[in-house]
Design a protein around this motif. Sequence first.
Motif, PDB file in Angstrom:
ATOM      1  N   GLN A 208       8.188  31.726  12.707  1.00  0.00           N
ATOM      2  CA  GLN A 208       8.988  31.128  13.442  1.00  0.00           C
ATOM      3  C   GLN A 208       8.790  29.430  13.542  1.00  0.00           C
ATOM      4  O   GLN A 208       9.770  28.665  13.444  1.00  0.00           O
ATOM      5  N   LEU A 211       9.933  27.651  10.416  1.00  0.00           N
ATOM      6  CA  LEU A 211      11.210  27.635  10.280  1.00  0.00           C
ATOM      7  C   LEU A 211      11.773  26.357  11.042  1.00  0.00           C
ATOM      8  O   LEU A 211      12.637  25.489  10.728  1.00  0.00           O
ATOM      9  N   GLU A 212      11.303  26.575  12.348  1.00  0.00           N
ATOM     10  CA  GLU A 212      11.471  25.210  13.150  1.00  0.00           C
ATOM     11  C   GLU A 212      10.994  24.113  12.590  1.00  0.00           C
ATOM     12  O   GLU A 212      11.639  22.860  12.758  1.00  0.00           O
ATOM     13  N   VAL A 215      13.823  23.138   9.859  1.00  0.00           N
ATOM     14  CA  VAL A 215      14.874  22.553  10.199  1.00  0.00           C
ATOM     15  C   VAL A 215      14.837  21.000  10.747  1.00  0.00           C
ATOM     16  O   VAL A 215      15.658  20.103  10.457  1.00  0.00           O
ATOM     17  N   PRO A 269      21.120  28.922  11.725  1.00  0.00           N
ATOM     18  CA  PRO A 269      20.494  30.146  11.305  1.00  0.00           C
ATOM     19  C   PRO A 269      21.308  31.203  10.763  1.00  0.00           C
ATOM     20  O   PRO A 269      22.437  31.368  11.634  1.00  0.00           O
ATOM     21  N   ARG A 271      20.939  35.542   8.746  1.00  0.00           N
ATOM     22  CA  ARG A 271      19.976  36.264   8.108  1.00  0.00           C
ATOM     23  C   ARG A 271      20.599  36.824   6.711  1.00  0.00           C
ATOM     24  O   ARG A 271      21.604  37.613   6.981  1.00  0.00           O
ATOM     25  N   PRO A 276      15.060  35.046   5.957  1.00  0.00           N
ATOM     26  CA  PRO A 276      15.436  33.888   7.016  1.00  0.00           C
ATOM     27  C   PRO A 276      16.297  33.008   5.966  1.00  0.00           C
ATOM     28  O   PRO A 276      15.992  32.844   4.904  1.00  0.00           O
ATOM     29  N   PHE A 278      19.806  29.828   6.245  1.00  0.00           N
ATOM     30  CA  PHE A 278      20.520  28.659   7.255  1.00  0.00           C
ATOM     31  C   PHE A 278      22.085  28.370   6.282  1.00  0.00           C
ATOM     32  O   PHE A 278      21.919  28.343   5.164  1.00  0.00           O
ATOM     33  N   HIS A 280      24.233  25.387   5.878  1.00  0.00           N
ATOM     34  CA  HIS A 280      23.720  24.134   5.674  1.00  0.00           C
ATOM     35  C   HIS A 280      25.292  23.352   5.613  1.00  0.00           C
ATOM     36  O   HIS A 280      26.149  23.436   4.582  1.00  0.00           O
TER      37      HIS A 280
END
Length: 338
Positions: A208, A211-212, A215, A269, A271, A276, A278, A280
């Motif tokens: 997690q 991924l943060e 971003v 986000p 799935r 995972p 995104f 865009h």
Amino acid sequence: MGDGTATATDLGTELEKYRVELTGYCYRMLGSSFEAEDAVQDTLVRAWRSHDKFEGRSSLRSWLYRIATNVCLDLLSAGNKRARPMDLTESTPLAQAALTPRPDSTWLEPMPDGRVLPSVEDPAQAAVAKESVRLAFMAALQQLPPKQRAVLILREVLAWKASEVAELLGTTVASVNSALQRARATLAEREDQGVRAEVSDPLDEEQQRLLERYVRAFEGYDMAALTALLHEDAVMTMPAFDLWLTGSADITGFMSTLGASCANSRLLPVRANGLPGFAHYKPDPDKGGFTPWAVQVLEISQGRIAGFHCFLDTSRWFPLFGLPLHLEREADQVEEGQ
């Protein structure tokens, strides 16, 4: 008349219960999101029309899988194998990068988890289902002859008995076991060639945080921060173009040159394929706000991003994922709300 209508309605409701799992099966068979959904619709219509001939000698579920298998095998008779860019060409150095599109039918397509992964209580069963729609596994499946593909999915993913698969395919248990052995051998060869994506369900804290950070780095278009998150031999693909890049230097080099218009983008986000991802959106110079650019699907391995796959046909993917076709800037949204 009322009874007949009620019966038809009940049958439609009963058939609809199988839509998600059948879509998962057809997607694994065909490698195409849209062909899978069409195949399931065809399956359910055929079942509805011929239900009076269904004599209950097998379960309704087995009968539906038999119809779906036949639909998929018919579609696969043309011999088209959907693929990822790295299945078709060698990696291109950044200095020689050229964006050459290929037809839609070339590509393995992404799929939202919710359309192919039914809710199950058994965590082990859920993990197998997710593994079996990951991009690398899906690409490997497409290399199998269609009947081997069906056998492998039914036996390994859906845990059918060999006797059940033999009955469905109208063949022998020995033939099913032989097909399964050959399919396993082909997949084992391919596993040795690729990176295995490691994703917990739900995402663990380390994933997690990764991924943060991703971003923040991507939206800020901070190439130094992005490089720190990528494996040295990370791979970037961009279907419908056959170009693919290897290595953090070439990936960030591409993003800061040919991909420079993606600076100041926004990521939402999603799935997809058990991984995972995104949606865009990049800045829209004409309307303001942000316009769809790609569905990104990320592969994580050993705490870094190993695969970075951008599916660019947004007029198809964004509606499939239930995503808006325009984003306002946050400042504009605040002003509208006042």
